[in-house]
Design an enzyme around this catalytic site. Structure first.
Site, PDB file in Angstrom:
ATOM      1  N   SER A  39       0.808  -1.229   0.000  1.00 32.47           N
ATOM      2  CA  SER A  39       0.000   0.000   0.000  1.00 32.47           C
ATOM      3  C   SER A  39       0.836   1.272   0.000  1.00 32.47           C
ATOM      4  O   SER A  39       0.338   2.324  -0.368  1.00 32.47           O
ATOM      5  CB  SER A  39      -0.929   0.024   1.209  1.00 32.47           C
ATOM      6  OG  SER A  39      -0.178  -0.109   2.404  1.00 32.47           O
ATOM      7  N   ASP A  66      -4.032   7.834   7.784  1.00 39.33           N
ATOM      8  CA  ASP A  66      -5.218   7.073   8.209  1.00 39.33           C
ATOM      9  C   ASP A  66      -4.907   6.032   9.284  1.00 39.33           C
ATOM     10  O   ASP A  66      -5.668   5.100   9.472  1.00 39.33           O
ATOM     11  CB  ASP A  66      -5.854   6.388   6.990  1.00 39.33           C
ATOM     12  CG  ASP A  66      -4.891   5.409   6.315  1.00 39.33           C
ATOM     13  OD1 ASP A  66      -3.754   5.246   6.806  1.00 39.33           O
ATOM     14  OD2 ASP A  66      -5.278   4.793   5.299  1.00 39.33           O
ATOM     15  N   HIS A  87      -0.983   4.540   7.136  1.00 41.40           N
ATOM     16  CA  HIS A  87      -0.304   5.161   5.985  1.00 41.40           C
ATOM     17  C   HIS A  87       0.014   6.621   6.246  1.00 41.40           C
ATOM     18  O   HIS A  87      -0.498   7.207   7.188  1.00 41.40           O
ATOM     19  CB  HIS A  87      -1.174   4.999   4.735  1.00 41.40           C
ATOM     20  CG  HIS A  87      -1.595   3.584   4.514  1.00 41.40           C
ATOM     21  ND1 HIS A  87      -2.845   3.124   4.848  1.00 41.40           N
ATOM     22  CD2 HIS A  87      -0.902   2.526   4.057  1.00 41.40           C
ATOM     23  CE1 HIS A  87      -2.919   1.825   4.568  1.00 41.40           C
ATOM     24  NE2 HIS A  87      -1.750   1.425   4.100  1.00 41.40           N
TER      25      HIS A  87
END
Ligand SMILES: *[C@@H]1O[C@H](CO)[C@@H](O)[C@H](O)[C@H]1NC(C)=O
Ligand SMILES: *[C@@H]1O[C@H](CO)[C@@H](O)[C@H](O)[C@H]1NC(C)=O
Ligand SMILES: *[C@@H]1O[C@H](CO)[C@@H](O)[C@H](O)[C@H]1NC(C)=O
Ligand SMILES: *[C@@H]1O[C@H](CO)[C@@H](O)[C@H](O)[C@H]1NC(C)=O
Length: 386
Positions: free
Chosen positions: A41, A349, A352
């Site tokens: 990610s 978040d 991240h």
């Protein structure tokens, strides 16, 4: 009269030509003509979004405020804007990397990967799902580094047709492998696997990263950039999950969890050894370690100085709590809310980082401040203020 008009016209055309040909992006002189990316990610630019089944409940990262700062719409990036690979692409004068799993096609109905493509998938692990099945950890998505390597092999014949042609093409490519491995640990930590056990397979994760790099070099890759782990103990998600009343668990300078940062440092030290070994094995290649850990540590140590006025530990988007992270409600779904100005936060978040934080990491790599070798990208081409 007529001749002066002629001269003025000539001068104007000349000026126009000058303006036209002056490079808009000084990175045009950069030595890399394509960029390939493997990872999770931290580097995904839309693969997981394309892999997600269409349902009436979109994945949380397909909803605002994801993407709000730069793209002004969610793109499948796990941030408010660009991620590190976007800044690298930009500094090379290349377009933002398209996700490999995607729909955009050119006129002939085929996609053109001549300037590169992104294989990174959020949630991806270095090791295969067989390993996690054995230790009782369920993976979603089920995308390993081997799977991304297979995509690369499937993609290669669309740009080159013999090993000499592929070698020639890949000679001027920058291949970014990572960050990867974080999820091999995240899934296990959050699944309640004891730390000592997780530590026991770090060498397995690092060997897998090494074997994929080895194979990429065999396929023709020459310049590889390999980021390590971020300081996990500074991540809002981990800080909220492992909150401790024992003050000695925390680094008094940063407020980060020591034992998790030690874990990340352990992974990185094994990775550096592996890369040194690979470099000896392949003297013609350039294998560059990108020190995400120490680059990020700068904003955990002095957030204020780097513009993160709201601090580096609290998430911008969340549903409250001391780190604005609640594992049962992910950013994007109510009742989470984004912050007023993501530029003032390093954490986006929970897991991240914000675009502002990724920009700092990219700057550290592109200037060579946090790499062990120079990438040879003209550092001034990095538009730190864009
Ligand atoms: C479309 O993509 C294919 C495959 O990469 C390529 O051979 C072809 O030249 C591309 N066509 C155009 C118009 O870009
Ligand atoms: C994960 O993917 C691999 C390779 O595609 C496949 O063999 C395996 O069955 C998958 N596992 C699960 C649980 O879906
Ligand atoms: C507090 O944490 C430290 C290190 O993290 C540990 O050595 C010590 O035993 C802990 N103390 C208590 C009371 O749990
Ligand atoms: C986390 O969110 C859930 C659902 O909104 C809520 O019930 C719970 O109290 C929250 N936990 C904390 C620690 O805020």
């Amino acid at each position: 009269m007529a001749s002066s008009v002629f001269i003025v016209t000539m001068l104007l055309s000349f000026l126009f030509l000058l303006l036209r040909t002056s490079p808009e992006n000084t990175a045009a002189a950069a030595p890399y003509t394509s960029l390939f990316s493997f990872g999770d990610s931290l580097a995904d630019t839309g693969n997981l979004l394309h892999l997600s089944p269409e349902t009436n409940r979109p994945p949380h990262f397909a909803l605002p405020p994801y993407g709000e700062t730069f793209f002004h719409t969610p793109t499948g990036r796990f941030s408010d804007g660009r991620v590190v690979i976007d800044f690298i692409a930009d500094s090379l004068g290349l377009p933002f990397l398209p996700p490999y799993v995607g729909e955009e096609k050119n006129e002939s109905g085929r996609r053109n990967f001549g300037q590169g493509v992104n294989f990174a998938v959020a949630g991806a692990t270095a090791l295969d799902d067989e390993f996690f099945k054995k230790i009782g950890v369920h993976l979603t998505p089920n995308i390993s580094l081997d799977c991304q390597l297979n995509w690369f092999k499937e993609m290669l014949p669309t740009i080159c047709h013999s090993s000499s042609e592929c070698n020639e093409f890949l000679k001027s490519s920058l291949v970014v492998v990572g960050e990867i491995g974080g999820n091999d640990y995240n899934h296990a930590f959050l699944g309640g696997i004891p730390t000592d056990f997780i530590k026991s397979y770090v060498s397995k994760v690092v060997s897998k990263i090494g074997s994929v790099i080895h194979e990429l070099i065999g396929l023709g890759a020459v310049t590889l950039l390999v980021p390590g782990e971020l300081p996990k103990g500074c991540s809002a998600a981990y800080l909220a999950t492992y909150m401790s009343s024992n003050q000695t668990d925390y680094d008094p300078e940063t407020g980060c969890l020591n034992w998790l940062n030690d874990f990340a440092k352990y992974h990185n030290s094994l990775l550096i050894n592996e890369l040194n070994h690979l470099q000896e094995l392949h003297p013609h290649a350039t294998i560059i370690y990108a020190d995400y850990y120490n680059a990020a540590m700068q904003f955990y140590l002095t957030p204020d100085k780097l513009g993160f006025k709201e601090g580096a530990l609290v998430a911008c988007c969340g549903a409250g709590g001391p780190y604005n992270f609640n594992a049962s409600v992910q950013c994007g779904y109510p009742p989470t809310k984004g912050c007023a100005d993501p530029n003032l936060y390093a954490n986006w978040d929970g897991m991240h980082l914000t675009e502002a934080a990724y920009k700092w990491l990219a700057h550290g790599i592109l200037t060579g401040a946090y790499t062990n070798k120079n990438l040879n990208i003209i550092s001034s081409s990095f538009k730190a203020t864009s």
